[in-house]
Design a protein around this motif. Sequence first.
Motif, short mmCIF file in Angstrom:
data_model
loop_
_atom_site.label_atom_id
_atom_site.label_comp_id
_atom_site.label_asym_id
_atom_site.label_seq_id
_atom_site.Cartn_x
_atom_site.Cartn_y
_atom_site.Cartn_z
N GLU A 149 9.08 -1.76 3.77
CA GLU A 149 7.98 -2.55 4.29
C GLU A 149 8.42 -3.94 4.72
O GLU A 149 7.79 -4.55 5.56
CB GLU A 149 6.88 -2.66 3.23
CG GLU A 149 6.21 -1.32 2.94
CD GLU A 149 5.07 -1.46 1.96
OE1 GLU A 149 5.01 -2.50 1.27
OE2 GLU A 149 4.24 -0.56 1.91
N SER A 150 9.44 -4.45 4.16
CA SER A 150 9.91 -5.77 4.56
C SER A 150 11.40 -5.88 4.33
O SER A 150 11.96 -5.26 3.44
CB SER A 150 9.17 -6.87 3.79
OG SER A 150 9.45 -6.77 2.41
N THR A 151 12.06 -6.66 5.17
CA THR A 151 13.49 -6.86 5.07
C THR A 151 13.77 -8.35 5.13
O THR A 151 13.20 -9.05 5.95
CB THR A 151 14.22 -6.15 6.24
OG1 THR A 151 13.90 -4.76 6.20
CG2 THR A 151 15.72 -6.33 6.13
N LYS A 152 14.62 -8.80 4.25
CA LYS A 152 14.97 -10.21 4.26
C LYS A 152 15.66 -10.55 5.56
O LYS A 152 16.61 -9.90 5.97
CB LYS A 152 15.88 -10.53 3.08
CG LYS A 152 16.25 -12.00 2.98
CD LYS A 152 17.14 -12.26 1.78
CE LYS A 152 17.53 -13.73 1.71
NZ LYS A 152 18.42 -14.00 0.56
N CYS A 196 2.72 -14.62 12.33
CA CYS A 196 3.47 -13.82 11.37
C CYS A 196 4.64 -14.70 10.93
O CYS A 196 4.72 -15.86 11.31
CB CYS A 196 3.97 -12.54 12.02
SG CYS A 196 2.69 -11.31 12.31
N LYS A 197 5.53 -14.14 10.16
CA LYS A 197 6.68 -14.91 9.71
C LYS A 197 7.53 -15.35 10.90
O LYS A 197 8.04 -14.52 11.64
CB LYS A 197 7.53 -14.07 8.75
CG LYS A 197 8.76 -14.79 8.22
CD LYS A 197 9.55 -13.87 7.31
CE LYS A 197 10.82 -14.53 6.84
NZ LYS A 197 11.64 -13.63 6.01
N LEU A 215 2.02 -4.55 7.75
CA LEU A 215 2.66 -5.37 6.74
C LEU A 215 4.09 -5.68 7.13
O LEU A 215 4.57 -6.81 7.02
CB LEU A 215 2.62 -4.68 5.37
CG LEU A 215 3.31 -5.43 4.23
CD1 LEU A 215 2.68 -6.80 4.02
CD2 LEU A 215 3.25 -4.61 2.95
N GLN A 216 4.81 -4.65 7.60
CA GLN A 216 6.19 -4.86 8.03
C GLN A 216 6.24 -5.79 9.24
O GLN A 216 7.11 -6.67 9.33
CB GLN A 216 6.84 -3.53 8.37
CG GLN A 216 8.33 -3.68 8.73
CD GLN A 216 9.01 -2.34 8.95
OE1 GLN A 216 8.45 -1.30 8.64
NE2 GLN A 216 10.20 -2.38 9.50
N LYS A 256 4.07 -8.12 9.98
CA LYS A 256 3.73 -9.46 9.51
C LYS A 256 4.90 -10.13 8.82
O LYS A 256 5.11 -11.34 8.94
CB LYS A 256 2.53 -9.39 8.56
CG LYS A 256 2.06 -10.74 8.05
CD LYS A 256 0.86 -10.58 7.12
CE LYS A 256 0.42 -11.93 6.57
NZ LYS A 256 -0.74 -11.81 5.65
N GLU A 257 5.70 -9.34 8.09
CA GLU A 257 6.82 -9.89 7.34
C GLU A 257 8.09 -10.01 8.18
O GLU A 257 9.08 -10.57 7.72
CB GLU A 257 7.10 -9.03 6.11
CG GLU A 257 6.00 -9.05 5.05
CD GLU A 257 5.77 -10.44 4.50
OE1 GLU A 257 6.76 -11.15 4.26
OE2 GLU A 257 4.60 -10.83 4.30
N SER A 258 8.07 -9.47 9.40
CA SER A 258 9.25 -9.54 10.26
C SER A 258 9.40 -10.96 10.81
O SER A 258 8.42 -11.67 11.02
CB SER A 258 9.12 -8.56 11.43
OG SER A 258 9.05 -7.23 10.97
N ASP A 259 10.64 -11.35 11.05
CA ASP A 259 10.89 -12.67 11.62
C ASP A 259 10.75 -12.58 13.14
O ASP A 259 11.53 -11.91 13.81
CB ASP A 259 12.29 -13.14 11.24
CG ASP A 259 12.48 -14.62 11.52
OD1 ASP A 259 11.95 -15.11 12.53
OD2 ASP A 259 13.16 -15.29 10.73
#
Length: 213
Positions: A121-124, A54-55, A85-86, A88-91
């Motif tokens: 769904e995603s946070t920078k 993931c990220k 999705l969240q 996967k996009e999490s650091d």
Amino acid sequence: MAAKVNGSSALVKEDEEPMDITVTHTELYQTLIDAGLPQKVAESLDKIFQTGKCKGGLVAYTDLDERAIDALREFNEEGALSVLLQFKESDLSHVQNKSAFLCGVMKTYRQREKQGSKVQESTKGPDETKIKALLERTGYTLDVTTGQRKYGGPPPDEVYSRAQPGIGTEVFVGKIPRDLYEDELVPLFEKAGPIWDLLITPLYFSHILLSYS
């Protein structure tokens, strides 16, 4: 080959190959199906395993325990896909327990769903280059779980080797913007003295425990 279409000439390609829409699964896909996950959810999770990451962090099937898979199965298909999705996009750069992190993502999703708020769904995330530079400069550790980022606790011996600070050394700071991370907060708060640990939680709140020399 030219053919008449509505009285005009048009080029018809007879040898055009059909698009390849084959979906490749790993051997874990059937395991996820057997665990009761819907097909699209199993495919989404399997794709994460295929890419291996993931990220910001590697994710393998062994990282997710039975508890996480069971909890994911309780979601409807739309909710489960949003959660993945969240996730996967999490650091995940500093996440030690990815299974617990995924469970935390699901818990947060449920809470926001009950409150009727839009599930983000995603946070920078933070700038990992700056975070890495900070950790190299200070020698501190960083542990990330769902809902909390913990910097230090304890700090390196060369920074503070005495007993853990007691009452009177805690500083609570509220309304911290969600786009501020350790690379900006630590330089600010270390001006007051050596930091024992710094805890950042998602509800616009930071708890910083300072040890004064």
